[in-house]
Design a protein around this motif. Structure first.
Motif, PDB file in Angstrom:
ATOM      1  N   SER A  62       0.837  -1.206   0.000  1.00  0.00           N
ATOM      2  CA  SER A  62       0.000   0.000   0.000  1.00  0.00           C
ATOM      3  C   SER A  62       0.869   1.252   0.000  1.00  0.00           C
ATOM      4  O   SER A  62       0.464   2.310  -0.499  1.00  0.00           O
ATOM      5  CB  SER A  62      -0.930  -0.005   1.217  1.00  0.00           C
ATOM      6  OG  SER A  62      -0.178  -0.075   2.422  1.00  0.00           O
ATOM      7  N   ASN A 119       1.711   1.926  -3.604  1.00  0.00           N
ATOM      8  CA  ASN A 119       0.507   2.422  -4.281  1.00  0.00           C
ATOM      9  C   ASN A 119       0.234   3.878  -3.930  1.00  0.00           C
ATOM     10  O   ASN A 119      -0.102   4.689  -4.805  1.00  0.00           O
ATOM     11  CB  ASN A 119      -0.702   1.571  -3.892  1.00  0.00           C
ATOM     12  CG  ASN A 119      -0.570   0.119  -4.326  1.00  0.00           C
ATOM     13  OD1 ASN A 119       0.401  -0.265  -4.972  1.00  0.00           O
ATOM     14  ND2 ASN A 119      -1.547  -0.689  -3.966  1.00  0.00           N
ATOM     15  N   GLN A 136      -1.178  -6.239  -4.132  1.00  0.00           N
ATOM     16  CA  GLN A 136      -2.372  -5.704  -3.492  1.00  0.00           C
ATOM     17  C   GLN A 136      -2.691  -4.324  -4.048  1.00  0.00           C
ATOM     18  O   GLN A 136      -1.822  -3.469  -4.156  1.00  0.00           O
ATOM     19  CB  GLN A 136      -2.175  -5.626  -1.974  1.00  0.00           C
ATOM     20  CG  GLN A 136      -0.935  -4.833  -1.540  1.00  0.00           C
ATOM     21  CD  GLN A 136      -0.787  -4.780  -0.040  1.00  0.00           C
ATOM     22  OE1 GLN A 136      -1.608  -4.195   0.670  1.00  0.00           O
ATOM     23  NE2 GLN A 136       0.279  -5.410   0.465  1.00  0.00           N
ATOM     24  N   ILE A 137      -3.954  -4.143  -4.423  1.00  0.00           N
ATOM     25  CA  ILE A 137      -4.423  -2.838  -4.865  1.00  0.00           C
ATOM     26  C   ILE A 137      -5.933  -2.811  -4.688  1.00  0.00           C
ATOM     27  O   ILE A 137      -6.614  -3.815  -4.945  1.00  0.00           O
ATOM     28  CB  ILE A 137      -4.020  -2.548  -6.329  1.00  0.00           C
ATOM     29  CG1 ILE A 137      -4.274  -1.075  -6.676  1.00  0.00           C
ATOM     30  CG2 ILE A 137      -4.696  -3.492  -7.311  1.00  0.00           C
ATOM     31  CD1 ILE A 137      -3.589  -0.620  -7.966  1.00  0.00           C
ATOM     32  N   THR A 138      -6.462  -1.695  -4.212  1.00  0.00           N
ATOM     33  CA  THR A 138      -7.890  -1.601  -3.937  1.00  0.00           C
ATOM     34  C   THR A 138      -8.633  -1.032  -5.137  1.00  0.00           C
ATOM     35  O   THR A 138      -8.046  -0.390  -6.014  1.00  0.00           O
ATOM     36  CB  THR A 138      -8.152  -0.704  -2.722  1.00  0.00           C
ATOM     37  OG1 THR A 138      -7.781   0.654  -3.059  1.00  0.00           O
ATOM     38  CG2 THR A 138      -7.342  -1.168  -1.513  1.00  0.00           C
ATOM     39  N   ALA A 139      -9.950  -1.262  -5.139  1.00  0.00           N
ATOM     40  CA  ALA A 139     -10.784  -0.705  -6.208  1.00  0.00           C
ATOM     41  C   ALA A 139     -10.713   0.818  -6.205  1.00  0.00           C
ATOM     42  O   ALA A 139     -10.719   1.455  -7.270  1.00  0.00           O
ATOM     43  CB  ALA A 139     -12.223  -1.185  -6.050  1.00  0.00           C
ATOM     44  N   GLU A 181      -8.142   2.666  -5.288  1.00  0.00           N
ATOM     45  CA  GLU A 181      -6.856   3.067  -5.861  1.00  0.00           C
ATOM     46  C   GLU A 181      -6.870   2.943  -7.380  1.00  0.00           C
ATOM     47  O   GLU A 181      -6.344   3.812  -8.086  1.00  0.00           O
ATOM     48  CB  GLU A 181      -5.738   2.207  -5.272  1.00  0.00           C
ATOM     49  CG  GLU A 181      -5.423   2.536  -3.820  1.00  0.00           C
ATOM     50  CD  GLU A 181      -4.488   1.534  -3.166  1.00  0.00           C
ATOM     51  OE1 GLU A 181      -3.809   1.910  -2.183  1.00  0.00           O
ATOM     52  OE2 GLU A 181      -4.440   0.367  -3.622  1.00  0.00           O
TER      53      GLU A 181
END
Length: 339
Positions: free
Chosen positions: A44, A47, A69-72, A74
């Motif tokens: 994170s 990112n 790992q990457i969030t919607a 982001e």
């Protein structure tokens, strides 16, 4: 291993002999440069660094490690900031596979032609599938974690996989990173000697658009002042592009304390306005970087270097250097959009 080392050293000597002849710089125009953040998805902290730098217009591209790992949220932010996202093909990092291992072991097995091409192709397709599932589109470009995309067996498998998936024109053309050294240092030439020339040739033969020169190589041991000197060296050596105008001020410099080099509709106030029209034969210099915001919730072999890079790239001094060397920050998609 000794035969591989000897071959590498011979390649370096041969390529250095032609370096100065090939690198003819234009005397007018600005410097077209892609600043690309590697290792998106690693944490994170990486990112967040990509997003913050994009918000300030300091970068326009980043390569994602499938399996990271990457969030919607982001992903939406990166899309809103028009950041080009590519695939950071990985066999030595975080992607789990039967071939996952050290860089040293991969160099040996690839140069001894002991890699199974069908196995490599399967992993390539799995990573491309994973990328498309997460981002909803094909990668804009391809590069490799620790530059493995240019190794024997891997490079041939990669080109075949890209042609099979994308050559029919149903998806946007994909660009690729090449590693022709921007500056004449040993580490850059070692990287290029490990398949760089053959990879460039494959890209030309298969009409894959690429960057021209490649910078950003160092030992991850630099403090803030050393990073400033390294970037000045890279920008000094970056060729100028004919008929490419440098960025022009459109708002007062004191609008924002850090300023911005924003373009392409960035959310921050643009104090540098750059027209979108670019030369049709644009072949920019690529400078890679590996920033991460300071954070205590993760560890990495070069974590301290990543945090120093972030401090440097967010600094006023860095922006002033971009102005001094008349840099035009461009993206990978600018290459294909102008063909």
């Amino acid at each position: 291993m000794s035969k591989i080392k000897s071959s590498v050293l011979k390649n370096i000597a041969s390529m250095k002999n032609t370096f100065n002849n090939e690198k003819a710089q234009s005397s007018n125009g600005a410097r077209a440069i892609i600043i690309n953040v590697d290792d998106l998805g690693l944490s994170s902290a990486v990112n967040e660094a990509v997003i913050k730098l994009a918000e300030h217009g300091r970068i326009g591209a980043s390569s994602y490690m499938t399996g990271g790992q990457i969030t919607a949220a982001e992903i939406r932010t990166l899309a809103d900031l028009n950041v080009d996202i590519g695939l950071h093909f990985d066999l030595t990092g975080i992607f789990p596979s039967d071939l996952q291992g050290s860089l040293r072991s991969l160099v040996i097995t690839s140069y001894l032609r002991r890699l199974d091409s069908s196995q490599v192709t399967d992993i390539i397709n799995r990573q491309l599938d994973g990328f498309e599932d997460i981002f909803g589109h094909a990668p804009v470009f391809i590069d490799g974690h620790q530059h493995i995309h240019q190794f024997p067996i891997i490079r041939q498998s990669l080109v075949k996989a890209l042609n099979a998936r994308y050559a029919d024109g149903s998806k946007n053309p994909i660009c690729a990173r090449v590693t022709l050294p921007l500056v004449n240092d040993l580490k850059s030439w070692i990287i290029y000697s490990l398949g760089g020339r053959a990879w460039r040739k494959l890209c030309v033969e298969n009409s894959i658009a690429t960057n021209h020169y490649f910078g950003g190589v160092y030992g991850f041991d630099a403090n803030f002042q050393k990073l400033a000197a390294l970037w000045e060296s890279w920008l000094t050596n970056a060729p100028r592009t004919n008929h490419l105008l440098p960025a022009m001020h459109s708002l007062p410099i004191d609008i924002e304390s850090l300023g911005t080099y924003a373009q392409y509709g960035s959310t921050t106030p643009a104090i540098h306005s750059v027209p979108n029209a670019l030369p049709s034969n644009l072949s920019p210099t690529l400078i890679m970087c590996h920033p991460a915001v300071p954070a205590a919730n993760w560890q990495d072999d070069i974590k301290a270097a990543r945090e120093r890079e972030f401090e440097w790239l967010m600094s006023r001094q860095f922006e002033q250097l971009l102005q001094e060397y008349e840099v035009r920050l461009v993206r990978w998609s600018d290459i294909t959009n102008n063909k």
